[in-house]
Design a protein around this motif. Structure first.
Motif, mmCIF file in Angstrom:
data_model
loop_
_atom_site.group_PDB
_atom_site.id
_atom_site.type_symbol
_atom_site.label_atom_id
_atom_site.label_comp_id
_atom_site.label_asym_id
_atom_site.label_seq_id
_atom_site.Cartn_x
_atom_site.Cartn_y
_atom_site.Cartn_z
ATOM 1 N N VAL A 16 0.828 -1.205 0.000
ATOM 2 C CA VAL A 16 0.000 0.000 0.000
ATOM 3 C C VAL A 16 0.863 1.255 0.000
ATOM 4 O O VAL A 16 1.927 1.302 0.606
ATOM 5 N N THR A 17 0.396 2.256 -0.706
ATOM 6 C CA THR A 17 1.034 3.568 -0.717
ATOM 7 C C THR A 17 -0.046 4.568 -0.303
ATOM 8 O O THR A 17 -1.222 4.220 -0.281
ATOM 9 N N PRO A 18 0.345 5.794 0.025
ATOM 10 C CA PRO A 18 -0.687 6.778 0.392
ATOM 11 C C PRO A 18 -1.700 6.980 -0.733
ATOM 12 O O PRO A 18 -2.842 7.325 -0.480
ATOM 13 N N GLN A 19 -1.271 6.782 -1.967
ATOM 14 C CA GLN A 19 -2.190 7.029 -3.080
ATOM 15 C C GLN A 19 -3.169 5.884 -3.316
ATOM 16 O O GLN A 19 -4.316 6.104 -3.584
ATOM 17 N N LYS A 20 -2.653 4.657 -3.226
ATOM 18 C CA LYS A 20 -3.546 3.537 -3.471
ATOM 19 C C LYS A 20 -2.909 2.215 -3.042
ATOM 20 O O LYS A 20 -1.722 2.172 -2.738
ATOM 21 N N ALA A 21 -3.713 1.169 -3.069
ATOM 22 C CA ALA A 21 -3.181 -0.162 -2.822
ATOM 23 C C ALA A 21 -2.663 -0.690 -4.151
ATOM 24 O O ALA A 21 -3.404 -0.788 -5.126
ATOM 25 N N VAL A 22 -1.380 -1.006 -4.210
ATOM 26 C CA VAL A 22 -0.791 -1.410 -5.486
ATOM 27 C C VAL A 22 -0.966 -2.910 -5.708
ATOM 28 O O VAL A 22 -1.325 -3.356 -6.791
ATOM 29 N N VAL A 23 -0.682 -3.692 -4.674
ATOM 30 C CA VAL A 23 -0.835 -5.139 -4.794
ATOM 31 C C VAL A 23 -1.682 -5.621 -3.627
ATOM 32 O O VAL A 23 -1.553 -5.131 -2.516
ATOM 33 N N SER A 24 -2.554 -6.553 -3.910
ATOM 34 C CA SER A 24 -3.324 -7.161 -2.848
ATOM 35 C C SER A 24 -3.733 -8.542 -3.329
ATOM 36 O O SER A 24 -4.784 -8.710 -3.916
ATOM 37 N N GLU A 25 -2.833 -9.517 -3.140
ATOM 38 C CA GLU A 25 -3.155 -10.846 -3.642
ATOM 39 C C GLU A 25 -2.335 -11.935 -2.944
ATOM 40 O O GLU A 25 -1.412 -11.646 -2.191
ATOM 41 N N GLU A 26 -2.685 -13.157 -3.233
ATOM 42 C CA GLU A 26 -1.980 -14.303 -2.665
ATOM 43 C C GLU A 26 -0.612 -14.444 -3.324
ATOM 44 O O GLU A 26 -0.469 -14.207 -4.517
ATOM 45 N N CYS A 42 13.604 -3.510 -5.671
ATOM 46 C CA CYS A 42 12.617 -4.282 -6.406
ATOM 47 C C CYS A 42 12.049 -5.378 -5.502
ATOM 48 O O CYS A 42 12.799 -6.111 -4.870
ATOM 49 N N LEU A 43 10.763 -5.421 -5.420
ATOM 50 C CA LEU A 43 10.101 -6.479 -4.658
ATOM 51 C C LEU A 43 9.684 -7.565 -5.648
ATOM 52 O O LEU A 43 9.076 -7.266 -6.665
ATOM 53 N N ARG A 44 10.050 -8.813 -5.341
ATOM 54 C CA ARG A 44 9.668 -9.899 -6.245
ATOM 55 C C ARG A 44 8.722 -10.829 -5.510
ATOM 56 O O ARG A 44 8.888 -11.065 -4.325
ATOM 57 N N TYR A 45 7.750 -11.328 -6.208
ATOM 58 C CA TYR A 45 6.926 -12.367 -5.590
ATOM 59 C C TYR A 45 6.352 -13.275 -6.649
ATOM 60 O O TYR A 45 6.254 -12.907 -7.814
ATOM 61 N N LYS A 46 6.001 -14.491 -6.217
ATOM 62 C CA LYS A 46 5.343 -15.421 -7.129
ATOM 63 C C LYS A 46 3.871 -15.422 -6.786
ATOM 64 O O LYS A 46 3.494 -15.650 -5.642
ATOM 65 N N ASP A 47 3.038 -15.146 -7.747
ATOM 66 C CA ASP A 47 1.599 -15.114 -7.458
ATOM 67 C C ASP A 47 1.030 -16.529 -7.408
ATOM 68 O O ASP A 47 1.768 -17.509 -7.561
ATOM 69 N N GLY A 74 10.307 2.449 2.630
ATOM 70 C CA GLY A 74 9.098 2.137 3.375
ATOM 71 C C GLY A 74 9.387 1.106 4.438
ATOM 72 O O GLY A 74 10.521 0.960 4.895
ATOM 73 N N PHE A 75 8.329 0.405 4.806
ATOM 74 C CA PHE A 75 8.451 -0.576 5.873
ATOM 75 C C PHE A 75 7.737 -1.850 5.467
ATOM 76 O O PHE A 75 6.789 -1.815 4.692
ATOM 77 N N ALA A 76 8.204 -2.962 6.022
ATOM 78 C CA ALA A 76 7.525 -4.221 5.758
ATOM 79 C C ALA A 76 7.174 -4.856 7.092
ATOM 80 O O ALA A 76 7.990 -4.876 8.016
ATOM 81 N N GLU A 77 5.953 -5.309 7.196
ATOM 82 C CA GLU A 77 5.563 -6.046 8.378
ATOM 83 C C GLU A 77 5.262 -7.465 7.934
ATOM 84 O O GLU A 77 4.440 -7.687 7.047
ATOM 85 N N VAL A 78 5.943 -8.415 8.535
ATOM 86 C CA VAL A 78 5.745 -9.806 8.160
ATOM 87 C C VAL A 78 5.020 -10.520 9.286
ATOM 88 O O VAL A 78 5.461 -10.508 10.426
ATOM 89 N N LEU A 79 3.888 -11.115 8.954
ATOM 90 C CA LEU A 79 3.153 -11.952 9.899
ATOM 91 C C LEU A 79 3.136 -13.353 9.314
ATOM 92 O O LEU A 79 3.418 -13.530 8.121
ATOM 93 N N PRO A 80 2.800 -14.381 10.105
ATOM 94 C CA PRO A 80 2.894 -15.746 9.583
ATOM 95 C C PRO A 80 2.155 -15.956 8.255
ATOM 96 O O PRO A 80 2.617 -16.703 7.398
ATOM 97 N N ASP A 81 1.020 -15.284 8.079
ATOM 98 C CA ASP A 81 0.284 -15.542 6.838
ATOM 99 C C ASP A 81 0.074 -14.274 6.006
ATOM 100 O O ASP A 81 -0.758 -14.233 5.118
ATOM 101 N N LYS A 82 0.838 -13.250 6.344
ATOM 102 C CA LYS A 82 0.589 -11.994 5.640
ATOM 103 C C LYS A 82 1.835 -11.113 5.619
ATOM 104 O O LYS A 82 2.566 -11.039 6.598
ATOM 105 N N VAL A 83 2.058 -10.467 4.483
ATOM 106 C CA VAL A 83 3.147 -9.498 4.387
ATOM 107 C C VAL A 83 2.533 -8.169 3.970
ATOM 108 O O VAL A 83 1.793 -8.101 2.994
ATOM 109 N N THR A 84 2.817 -7.138 4.745
ATOM 110 C CA THR A 84 2.314 -5.822 4.379
ATOM 111 C C THR A 84 3.487 -4.902 4.109
ATOM 112 O O THR A 84 4.400 -4.804 4.924
#
Lengths: 134, 297
Positions: free
Chosen positions: A10-20, A50-55, A68-78
């Motif tokens: 998420v950025t102040p302007q919008k949510a850029v990614v929101s998926e598994e 660069c943030l990489r992820y496999k969808d 920015g900041f990253a918060e990692v929880l067992p089933d979620k990364v913000t």
């Protein structure tokens, strides 16, 4: 197939990614780190990179992150970033201009240039350009 | 009594004004929608940020960052005044300016006050006021607001706070409560009042507060030091968004009232016109009847 976790950028302007996502690799300020499901809770700052992820389908995706900041929880990364965009949305012309502008400012030796800001701008531009070329 | 023609001209002109005000109302409505959308888009970021900040600040000392420490002697105070660039929005700007003025007079008596103005209306007032204008940002409120505006202006404030050029920073902005209600509000930005306040609002209902403590990298104090300035930017950005949404809301209401007033005025004028017309006809009839009687006689 690996278990997935939920990724949010998420950025102040919008949510850029929101998926598994199956795996997330993020540019931490202390070094790049990867996250799989059931990671321990973890909080870190991020640098420009660069943030990489496999969808969910296993396709690799790239997102540009500007600090920015990253918060990692067992089933979620913000990821909380000041700005972020998916690779396909990067405007290369604008980056090229930004890069030239920043270089010009750094080359200027009159002393009234905010070199910290110019350097940060240059770094962002270079990162964006490298990503869009990859 | 006004002649028929005068009244008619007046009716036409009021009707034209009404067209303009109702068009402006529609523009304000659509802008309001846009502004509300960017406010909504900002919500997830703001609440998540507050949550994360809350979770790391929970065990940090209250002097973990220089931004938290109040100066012993407060001499120089910055007041950030958010107003709109344009008028025709009722008492919107007047209320904001009054709020700032009252605050300065009652709380900041005898201190050196400088103003940082977002928006032309506030700037124009500040020029006439005895206070120094430190900075002005025009063409920000009311349009599309970029986060970088908030962060660059916020960074400047933080720098001057750390250098000791400024001892306190306050923010006067308009709180957006609903389409019809906007309230001038005041907030202390620097030194950051207290960690509990910063995180308090969102932390209570989150289930994450009972999660185990985070591993922090770098240390939680360093992280906190990085997050607190960001929190200042977020507050400024939030204030700008709210002020800008409020501006459109206020303009919408003002224009609606103006449109209604025009309608009332047209009604009234129409009655005057009808009466004048009737009086004219009656007078003509009287003339004819009088004339006829005279011939008969």
């Amino acid at each position: 197939m690996a278990e997935s976790l939920f990724l949010e950028v998420v950025t102040p302007q919008k949510a850029v990614v929101s998926e598994e996502a199956q795996i997330v690799v993020a540019p931490g300020s202390e070094g790049e780190f990867g996250v799989l499901k059931d990671h321990t809770t973890f909080l870190t700052s991020l640098k420009v990179g660069c943030l990489r992820y496999k969808d969910a389908t296993g396709k690799e995706r790239y997102v540009f992150i500007n600090q920015g900041f990253a918060e990692v929880l067992p089933d979620k990364v913000t990821i909380l970033a000041e700005s972020a965009e998916r690779r396909k949305n990067i405007d290369t012309d604008r980056c090229q201009q930004a890069k030239e502008r920043a270089e010009k400012r750094l080359a200027d030796e009159s002393g009234d240039v905010d070199s910290v800001r110019a350097e940060a701008a240059l770094m962002r531009a270079v990162q964006r350009i490298t990503m869009s070329k990859a | 009594m006004a002649t028929l023609k005068e009244v008619k001209v007046k009716i036409v002109s009021v009707k034209k004004t009404k067209q303009i005000t109702s068009a402006m109302k529609m523009v304000a409505t659509s802008r309001l929608r846009g502004a509300q959308m960017s406010m909504e888009a900002f919500m997830p970021y703001a609440s998540k940020f507050a949550e994360v900040l809350g979770s790391i600040s929970g065990n940090a000392a209250n002097d973990a960052s220089p931004l938290l420490v109040a100066k012993e002697e407060v001499k120089k105070v910055s007041v950030i005044l958010c107003t709109s660039d344009r008028g025709l929005c009722g008492g919107f700007n007047v209320h904001l300016i009054k709020k700032a003025e009252q605050f300065i007079q009652s709380e900041l008596q005898g201190k050196d006050v400088q103003l940082i103005c977002f928006g032309k209306r506030g700037r124009d007032w500040a020029k006439k006021s005895p206070f120094e204008i430190e900075d002005e940002y025009l063409d920000v409120v009311g349009g599309k607001i970029d986060f970088s505006v908030a962060s660059s202006s916020g960074q400047k404030m933080i720098d001057s706070f750390l250098e000791g050029a400024v001892d306190e920073v306050y923010l006067v902005y308009s709180e957006f409560i609903s389409m019809a209600i906007q309230k001038p509000a005041l907030k202390q930005i620097l030194p950051i009042p207290s960690l509990e306040d910063v995180a308090g609002e969102t932390q209570v209902d989150e289930d994450s507060s009972n999660l185990p403590e985070h591993i922090c990298e770098p240390s939680s104090v360093t992280l906190l030091g990085e997050m607190l300035p960001k929190n200042v930017f977020i507050q400024i950005y939030d204030a700008l968004l709210q002020t800008s949404t409020s501006e459109h809301g206020a303009r919408m209401t003002a224009m609606e009232n103006a449109t209604k007033a025009c309608e009332d005025m047209v009604d009234e004028l129409q009655t005057t016109y009808n009466k004048a017309r009737q009086a004219g006809i009656t007078a003509d009839l009287m003339d004819i009847v009088g004339g006829a009687e005279a011939i008969k006689g």
